[in-house]
Design a protein around this motif. Sequence first.
Motif, PDB file in Angstrom:
ATOM      1  N   MET A  83       0.798  -1.225   0.000  1.00 36.35           N
ATOM      2  CA  MET A  83       0.000   0.000   0.000  1.00 36.35           C
ATOM      3  C   MET A  83       0.832   1.277   0.000  1.00 36.35           C
ATOM      4  SD  MET A  83      -3.141  -0.967   2.531  1.00 36.35           S
ATOM      5  CE  MET A  83      -3.684   0.739   2.614  1.00 36.35           C
ATOM      6  N   LEU A  84       1.945   1.288   0.700  1.00 32.72           N
ATOM      7  CA  LEU A  84       2.721   2.534   0.821  1.00 32.72           C
ATOM      8  C   LEU A  84       3.109   3.145  -0.527  1.00 32.72           C
ATOM      9  CD1 LEU A  84       4.889   1.834   3.988  1.00 32.72           C
ATOM     10  CD2 LEU A  84       3.019   3.479   3.738  1.00 32.72           C
ATOM     11  N   PRO A  85       3.696   2.378  -1.464  1.00 31.95           N
ATOM     12  CA  PRO A  85       4.021   2.991  -2.762  1.00 31.95           C
ATOM     13  C   PRO A  85       2.768   3.426  -3.530  1.00 31.95           C
ATOM     14  CG  PRO A  85       5.138   0.868  -2.517  1.00 31.95           C
ATOM     15  CD  PRO A  85       4.202   1.012  -1.366  1.00 31.95           C
ATOM     16  N   LEU A  86       1.672   2.708  -3.363  1.00 33.30           N
ATOM     17  CA  LEU A  86       0.433   3.081  -4.046  1.00 33.30           C
ATOM     18  C   LEU A  86      -0.100   4.402  -3.492  1.00 33.30           C
ATOM     19  CD1 LEU A  86      -1.310  -0.417  -4.205  1.00 33.30           C
ATOM     20  CD2 LEU A  86      -0.205   0.827  -6.092  1.00 33.30           C
ATOM     21  N   LEU A  87      -0.025   4.562  -2.193  1.00 34.32           N
ATOM     22  CA  LEU A  87      -0.456   5.814  -1.569  1.00 34.32           C
ATOM     23  C   LEU A  87       0.452   6.958  -2.010  1.00 34.32           C
ATOM     24  CD1 LEU A  87      -1.274   4.468   1.998  1.00 34.32           C
ATOM     25  CD2 LEU A  87      -2.935   5.262   0.280  1.00 34.32           C
ATOM     26  N   ARG A  88       1.760   6.691  -2.077  1.00 36.33           N
ATOM     27  CA  ARG A  88       2.712   7.715  -2.548  1.00 36.33           C
ATOM     28  C   ARG A  88       2.463   8.078  -4.008  1.00 36.33           C
ATOM     29  NH1 ARG A  88       7.277   4.559  -0.066  1.00 36.33           N
ATOM     30  NH2 ARG A  88       7.215   5.193   2.097  1.00 36.33           N
ATOM     31  N   ALA A  89       1.947   7.109  -4.784  1.00 31.52           N
ATOM     32  CA  ALA A  89       1.658   7.357  -6.207  1.00 31.52           C
ATOM     33  C   ALA A  89       0.358   8.130  -6.393  1.00 31.52           C
ATOM     34  CB  ALA A  89       1.593   6.039  -6.965  1.00 31.52           C
ATOM     35  N   GLY A  90      -0.358   8.393  -5.304  1.00 35.23           N
ATOM     36  CA  GLY A  90      -1.552   9.225  -5.386  1.00 35.23           C
ATOM     37  C   GLY A  90      -2.873   8.486  -5.274  1.00 35.23           C
ATOM     38  N   LEU A  91      -2.852   7.194  -5.088  1.00 39.33           N
ATOM     39  CA  LEU A  91      -4.109   6.461  -4.924  1.00 39.33           C
ATOM     40  C   LEU A  91      -4.682   6.743  -3.541  1.00 39.33           C
ATOM     41  CD1 LEU A  91      -3.024   4.832  -7.391  1.00 39.33           C
ATOM     42  CD2 LEU A  91      -4.144   2.861  -6.389  1.00 39.33           C
ATOM     43  N   GLY A  92      -5.988   6.717  -3.451  1.00 39.98           N
ATOM     44  CA  GLY A  92      -6.646   6.886  -2.166  1.00 39.98           C
ATOM     45  C   GLY A  92      -6.497   5.627  -1.332  1.00 39.98           C
ATOM     46  N   LEU A  93      -6.766   5.750  -0.041  1.00 38.60           N
ATOM     47  CA  LEU A  93      -6.599   4.635   0.891  1.00 38.60           C
ATOM     48  C   LEU A  93      -7.452   3.433   0.509  1.00 38.60           C
ATOM     49  CD1 LEU A  93      -5.279   3.588   3.469  1.00 38.60           C
ATOM     50  CD2 LEU A  93      -7.156   4.634   4.750  1.00 38.60           C
ATOM     51  N   ARG A  94      -8.717   3.659   0.161  1.00 36.35           N
ATOM     52  CA  ARG A  94      -9.613   2.549  -0.178  1.00 36.35           C
ATOM     53  C   ARG A  94      -9.106   1.795  -1.405  1.00 36.35           C
ATOM     54  NH1 ARG A  94     -15.565   4.083  -0.688  1.00 36.35           N
ATOM     55  NH2 ARG A  94     -15.837   3.016   1.283  1.00 36.35           N
ATOM     56  N   ARG A  95      -8.709   2.523  -2.437  1.00 36.65           N
ATOM     57  CA  ARG A  95      -8.228   1.879  -3.671  1.00 36.65           C
ATOM     58  C   ARG A  95      -6.904   1.151  -3.427  1.00 36.65           C
ATOM     59  NH1 ARG A  95      -7.678   3.883  -9.504  1.00 36.65           N
ATOM     60  NH2 ARG A  95      -7.618   1.885 -10.569  1.00 36.65           N
ATOM     61  N   ALA A  96      -6.001   1.779  -2.668  1.00 37.65           N
ATOM     62  CA  ALA A  96      -4.710   1.150  -2.359  1.00 37.65           C
ATOM     63  C   ALA A  96      -4.932  -0.132  -1.549  1.00 37.65           C
ATOM     64  CB  ALA A  96      -3.811   2.121  -1.607  1.00 37.65           C
ATOM     65  N   ALA A  97      -5.839  -0.080  -0.580  1.00 40.54           N
ATOM     66  CA  ALA A  97      -6.122  -1.274   0.235  1.00 40.54           C
ATOM     67  C   ALA A  97      -6.721  -2.377  -0.631  1.00 40.54           C
ATOM     68  CB  ALA A  97      -7.070  -0.924   1.379  1.00 40.54           C
ATOM     69  N   ARG A  98      -7.633  -2.022  -1.522  1.00 44.55           N
ATOM     70  CA  ARG A  98      -8.251  -3.012  -2.406  1.00 44.55           C
ATOM     71  C   ARG A  98      -7.204  -3.667  -3.309  1.00 44.55           C
ATOM     72  NH1 ARG A  98      -9.945  -2.286  -7.337  1.00 44.55           N
ATOM     73  NH2 ARG A  98     -11.353  -3.784  -8.268  1.00 44.55           N
ATOM     74  N   LEU A  99      -6.324  -2.866  -3.898  1.00 41.75           N
ATOM     75  CA  LEU A  99      -5.267  -3.412  -4.757  1.00 41.75           C
ATOM     76  C   LEU A  99      -4.305  -4.295  -3.959  1.00 41.75           C
ATOM     77  CD1 LEU A  99      -4.430  -0.392  -7.087  1.00 41.75           C
ATOM     78  CD2 LEU A  99      -5.318  -2.629  -7.782  1.00 41.75           C
ATOM     79  N   ALA A 100      -3.976  -3.892  -2.741  1.00 39.60           N
ATOM     80  CA  ALA A 100      -3.077  -4.706  -1.906  1.00 39.60           C
ATOM     81  C   ALA A 100      -3.726  -6.048  -1.592  1.00 39.60           C
ATOM     82  CB  ALA A 100      -2.734  -3.960  -0.617  1.00 39.60           C
ATOM     83  N   LEU A 101      -5.006  -6.045  -1.278  1.00 40.36           N
ATOM     84  CA  LEU A 101      -5.709  -7.305  -1.011  1.00 40.36           C
ATOM     85  C   LEU A 101      -5.691  -8.201  -2.240  1.00 40.36           C
ATOM     86  CD1 LEU A 101      -8.790  -6.029   1.024  1.00 40.36           C
ATOM     87  CD2 LEU A 101      -6.957  -7.486   1.876  1.00 40.36           C
ATOM     88  N   LEU A 102      -5.975  -7.619  -3.408  1.00 37.78           N
ATOM     89  CA  LEU A 102      -5.981  -8.404  -4.647  1.00 37.78           C
ATOM     90  C   LEU A 102      -4.584  -8.911  -5.007  1.00 37.78           C
ATOM     91  CD1 LEU A 102      -8.372  -6.199  -6.832  1.00 37.78           C
ATOM     92  CD2 LEU A 102      -8.850  -8.483  -5.915  1.00 37.78           C
ATOM     93  N   ALA A 103      -3.584  -8.083  -4.791  1.00 36.68           N
ATOM     94  CA  ALA A 103      -2.223  -8.432  -5.195  1.00 36.68           C
ATOM     95  C   ALA A 103      -1.579  -9.460  -4.275  1.00 36.68           C
ATOM     96  CB  ALA A 103      -1.353  -7.169  -5.242  1.00 36.68           C
ATOM     97  N   ASP A 104      -1.856  -9.361  -2.976  1.00 36.87           N
ATOM     98  CA  ASP A 104      -1.046 -10.102  -2.005  1.00 36.87           C
ATOM     99  C   ASP A 104      -1.720 -11.266  -1.298  1.00 36.87           C
ATOM    100  OD1 ASP A 104       1.158  -8.500  -2.438  1.00 36.87           O
ATOM    101  OD2 ASP A 104       0.656  -7.100  -0.836  1.00 36.87           O
ATOM    102  N   THR A 105      -3.018 -11.308  -1.247  1.00 37.14           N
ATOM    103  CA  THR A 105      -3.684 -12.295  -0.395  1.00 37.14           C
ATOM    104  C   THR A 105      -3.281 -13.726  -0.711  1.00 37.14           C
ATOM    105  OG1 THR A 105      -5.532 -10.798   0.002  1.00 37.14           O
ATOM    106  CG2 THR A 105      -5.912 -13.137   0.429  1.00 37.14           C
ATOM    107  N   ALA A 106      -3.346 -14.130  -1.960  1.00 43.36           N
ATOM    108  CA  ALA A 106      -3.019 -15.523  -2.313  1.00 43.36           C
ATOM    109  C   ALA A 106      -1.562 -15.838  -2.002  1.00 43.36           C
ATOM    110  CB  ALA A 106      -3.323 -15.790  -3.786  1.00 43.36           C
TER     111      ALA A 106
END
Length: 181
Positions: A83-106
């Motif tokens: 999430m940290l680089p996504l937040l630094r890239a300008g994504l909002g918290l909700r979108r960054a959290a959603r992408l982190a869940l999709l990217a990392d959970t499995a």
Amino acid sequence: MSQTAELHDAHDHRHAGHQHHDEPHTTISLNRTAFWATLHCLTGCAVGEVLGMFIGTALGFSNMATIGLAVVLAFGFGYAFTMLPLLRAGLGLRRAARLALLADTASIAVMEMVDNLVMLAVPGAMDAPVSSPLFWAALAFALLVAAGAAFPLNRWLIARGKGHAAVHDHHHHHHHQIPDA
């Protein structure tokens, strides 16, 4: 063309029976991307796992309580590191959290399952004090085995535009304005 689009293009050509002229490059690129995604997940998992094992062992928690703490911390750090680089890239918290869940959970789930099974399988590792070389050697070995188990999953997901592929697209295109959903 994005890396994900290139991978899909090569994937489509292989299935159509055509030989794509830069397929070896695409395979190397896919392996490299999967390696870095696995290393990224391993870093978050290792921080959480080491802290959890260290805290649980130092405080005399049961094996299951120690593993539970380590797993929670591994997921937490794994998601935070994405999430940290996504937040630094300008994504909002909700979108960054959603992408982190999709990217990392499995990937984190596989790593944690394998890592903890290996720790339980190494005689005395879970009962060893944190000052013991056995504890640290077993944990390092368990994390390496876990990364080896997660690499093919990450490679498979990235080849299909899933997992870390979505996150990498955002990292590579952070200079564009990304609307927050």
